[in-house]
Design a protein around this motif. Sequence first.
Motif, PDB file in Angstrom:
ATOM      1  N   GLU A 220       0.813  -1.213   0.000  1.00 10.57           N
ATOM      2  CA  GLU A 220       0.000   0.000   0.000  1.00 10.57           C
ATOM      3  C   GLU A 220       0.856   1.277   0.000  1.00 10.57           C
ATOM      4  O   GLU A 220       1.906   1.345   0.633  1.00 10.57           O
ATOM      5  N   GLN A 221       0.363   2.299  -0.725  1.00 15.77           N
ATOM      6  CA  GLN A 221       0.994   3.619  -0.702  1.00 15.77           C
ATOM      7  C   GLN A 221       0.756   4.231   0.675  1.00 15.77           C
ATOM      8  O   GLN A 221      -0.345   4.182   1.203  1.00 15.77           O
TER       9      GLN A 221
ATOM     10  N   SER B  10      -3.593  -0.863   7.757  1.00 14.07           N
ATOM     11  CA  SER B  10      -5.013  -1.134   8.005  1.00 14.07           C
ATOM     12  C   SER B  10      -5.350  -1.160   9.497  1.00 14.07           C
ATOM     13  O   SER B  10      -6.516  -1.281   9.868  1.00 14.07           O
TER      14      SER B  10
END
Length: 157
Positions: A2-3, A94
């Motif tokens: 993920e960025q 997350s």
Amino acid sequence: MEQLNLPPYNYDVRNQAGRRVILDPVRKRFVPLTPEEWVRQHFVQYLIRKLDVPPGLVGIEVAIPMQDRHYRADIVIYDRRVEPVMVVECKGPSVQLSQDTFNQIGHYNAKLKVPYLVITNGMQHYCCVVDHANRSYRFLDEIPSYKTMILPINHVQ
């Protein structure tokens, strides 16, 4: 991966023995590429490249012996006398940063007694300065540069 809300850098990711690994230039070895490690590696580069932390004064997964257990702080920044000045707790992108995250880093700081605490999930970053003498803390708008980190706490605005 993920960025993140951190500057990009040129990293070395490979497949080794059926798993993805990333080069940790501080530890000088490849480590399993987990979401938390992705954040840790980006944050370390941010500290070194943007905040001028000397790479030789960065500790990763530093053992903290407390009572009959050993804990591991994700990142510890040291001053030139090799006294810890900042502890950083990293979570995967997350993972929601919560009071539990602050409690975890506060637990480490009961032993280390650093003036700066940072928690990050790569998307959000929180930094506070701790005044151990007055048993208080306050959040900062930005993470201090290394030069500020090593000043006495009463210089922090």
